[in-house]
Design a protein around this motif. Structure first.
Motif, PDB file in Angstrom:
ATOM      1  N   ALA A 172      31.861  43.543  52.412  1.00 53.73           N
ATOM      2  CA  ALA A 172      31.673  44.193  51.056  1.00 53.73           C
ATOM      3  C   ALA A 172      31.590  45.862  51.027  1.00 53.73           C
ATOM      4  N   GLY A 173      32.031  46.484  50.196  1.00 56.30           N
ATOM      5  CA  GLY A 173      31.940  48.029  50.286  1.00 56.30           C
ATOM      6  C   GLY A 173      30.366  48.224  49.935  1.00 56.30           C
ATOM      7  N   PRO A 174      30.012  49.773  50.031  1.00 50.11           N
ATOM      8  CA  PRO A 174      28.751  50.131  49.739  1.00 50.11           C
ATOM      9  C   PRO A 174      28.320  49.819  48.544  1.00 50.11           C
ATOM     10  N   SER A 175      26.807  49.245  48.681  1.00 55.75           N
ATOM     11  CA  SER A 175      26.325  48.477  47.434  1.00 55.75           C
ATOM     12  C   SER A 175      25.849  49.633  46.220  1.00 55.75           C
ATOM     13  N   SER A 178      30.162  51.100  42.341  1.00 51.50           N
ATOM     14  CA  SER A 178      30.395  49.864  41.767  1.00 51.50           C
ATOM     15  C   SER A 178      31.605  49.051  42.095  1.00 51.50           C
ATOM     16  N   THR A 179      32.361  49.467  42.891  1.00 53.85           N
ATOM     17  CA  THR A 179      33.444  48.487  43.506  1.00 53.85           C
ATOM     18  C   THR A 179      32.712  47.583  44.419  1.00 53.85           C
ATOM     19  N   GLY A 180      31.916  48.422  45.446  1.00 54.46           N
ATOM     20  CA  GLY A 180      31.179  47.587  46.393  1.00 54.46           C
ATOM     21  C   GLY A 180      30.209  46.408  45.501  1.00 54.46           C
ATOM     22  N   SER A 208      30.552  52.344  54.598  1.00 56.67           N
ATOM     23  CA  SER A 208      31.528  53.364  53.731  1.00 56.67           C
ATOM     24  C   SER A 208      32.675  52.662  53.742  1.00 56.67           C
ATOM     25  N   TYR A 209      33.807  53.134  52.789  1.00 55.76           N
ATOM     26  CA  TYR A 209      35.136  52.667  52.533  1.00 55.76           C
ATOM     27  C   TYR A 209      35.918  53.296  53.676  1.00 55.76           C
ATOM     28  N   THR A 210      35.820  52.905  55.031  1.00 56.47           N
ATOM     29  CA  THR A 210      36.669  53.377  55.814  1.00 56.47           C
ATOM     30  C   THR A 210      36.907  52.310  56.878  1.00 56.47           C
ATOM     31  N   ARG A 211      38.040  52.574  57.816  1.00 61.05           N
ATOM     32  CA  ARG A 211      38.441  51.459  58.615  1.00 61.05           C
ATOM     33  C   ARG A 211      37.715  51.241  59.803  1.00 61.05           C
ATOM     34  N   GLU A 212      36.794  52.256  60.068  1.00 61.25           N
ATOM     35  CA  GLU A 212      35.759  52.114  61.106  1.00 61.25           C
ATOM     36  C   GLU A 212      34.600  51.258  60.658  1.00 61.25           C
ATOM     37  N   LEU A 238      39.211  48.736  54.674  1.00 65.86           N
ATOM     38  CA  LEU A 238      38.101  47.793  55.345  1.00 65.86           C
ATOM     39  C   LEU A 238      39.131  46.628  56.092  1.00 65.86           C
ATOM     40  N   ALA A 239      39.975  46.295  55.491  1.00 63.93           N
ATOM     41  CA  ALA A 239      40.748  45.070  55.741  1.00 63.93           C
ATOM     42  C   ALA A 239      41.304  45.517  57.107  1.00 63.93           C
ATOM     43  N   LEU A 240      42.059  46.845  57.134  1.00 66.33           N
ATOM     44  CA  LEU A 240      42.291  47.352  58.467  1.00 66.33           C
ATOM     45  C   LEU A 240      41.448  47.153  59.512  1.00 66.33           C
ATOM     46  N   GLY A 241      40.218  47.654  59.245  1.00 63.35           N
ATOM     47  CA  GLY A 241      39.032  47.386  60.330  1.00 63.35           C
ATOM     48  C   GLY A 241      39.077  45.989  60.688  1.00 63.35           C
TER      49      GLY A 241
END
Length: 324
Positions: A172-175, A178-180, A208-212, A238-241
């Protein structure tokens, strides 16, 4: 020439009211004198700068250029120039908004708000026309354009369920965004409707919305006692991560774990394997946000609209039936 004729000839918006031959003579004289239209001076007279501020959370995120392109094209057609501000993860939105207002922008497009964001009230108090794009605030006090996050998750979960997956995890993205929050809620509701048990649909929240951050959250999912056979990520970074986490654990995609992203950002079709993802209408989102803002500028008392765009599942090589 009469001053009003010269004014019309030198105005991009009124040049069509002057005969071509006359306009050419006026421009030739202006060039000989070294005259250039002073937009700052014109703004003092008209009360309009012709500038729109656009705040984005991360200019390096490949998902935002299509949104910005849609915004800029619509605004350019209406005679406006766009100022794009990269807010970043640790800087103050209010600081940038105040700078833009001080420079006389006619309106703002915000792609940076959180669910309970003080910047919304700040814009309302300042009386500046503003709209939200991609991300929403919880109070719905500003007009907005976003994708249908719940429907996007329904498409992803149903696709995996139809392939036979019964253990599906979610990065999930950050809560507080809104997108998370909305995509997580959509994932959990869709999993329940598909008959997947709560125990078999684990969720890990990325910082966060990052690859890491996606890698770290996916590693936590993969370390669970019941390892998921598929993972749905809240966005493509996130999928890349998730891909990175699978490689770190010696697992293959989709032979061991299927992966679904969200957004269909540029170049995910060139990954190995190409990413199955939920495509959101990013350019359309930007165009719609710009149109809403132009309406707010022209008619400040216009009805506050909330436009929701339909997503589409794009099936590629990262999803398959679960291992036997």
């Amino acid at each position: 020439m009469h001053p009003s004729t010269v004014s019309r000839a030198l105005s991009p918006d009124m040049k069509h009211l002057v005969a071509d031959a006359v306009a050419q003579r006026i421009h030739a004289a202006a060039n000989a004198l070294g005259y250039r239209l002073n937009l700052a001076a014109a703004a003092l007279r008209t009360g309009r700068s012709g500038l729109i501020g656009v705040l984005v959370p991360d200019i390096a995120d490949p998902g935002f250029p299509p949104i910005l392109s849609g915004i800029a094209d619509q605004l350019d057609a209406a005679g406006y120039a766009t100022i794009v501000v990269d807010v970043g993860a640790h800087r103050s939105q209010q600081q940038f908004v105040d700078r833009l207002i001080a420079r006389g922008v006619d309106g703002l497009v915000l792609a940076t708000v959180s669910l309970r964001d003080s910047i919304v009230k700040h814009c309302l108090d300042a009386g500046i026309p503003a709209v939200l794009v991609n991300r929403l605030d919880g109070s719905a006090r500003l007009a907005s354009v976003a994708s249908d996050d719940a429907e996007g998750m329904r498409l992803a979960v149903n696709h995996l369920a139809e392939l036979g997956h019964v253990s599906v995890g979610h990065v999930a993205g950050p809560s507080n965004i809104s997108t998370g929050a909305r995509r997580r809620a959509g994932f959990e509701a869709s999993a329940a409707r598909a008959g997947l048990s709560a125990r078999a649909t684990a969720v890990e929240i990325a910082a966060s919305y990052t690859r890491e951050a996606g890698r770290e959250a996916a590693l936590r999912l993969l370390a669970r006692r019941q390892r998921p056979s598929a993972i749905v990520a809240a966005n493509d970074l996130l999928a890349l991560g998730v891909y990175d986490a699978l490689a770190a654990r010696g697992l293959g995609c989709p032979i061991d774990v299927s992966v679904v992203g969200h957004n269909d950002m540029p170049y995910v079709d060139m990954l190995s394997p190409p990413l199955t993802t939920v495509r959101i209408a990013q350019r359309d989102m930007g165009e719609a946000a710009a149109k809403l803002l132009l309406e707010r500028i022209a008619t400040p008392a216009a009805k506050r609209e909330h436009i929701v765009l339909a997503p589409e599942l794009i099936v590629r090589g990262s999803t398959a039936a679960p291992p036997a």
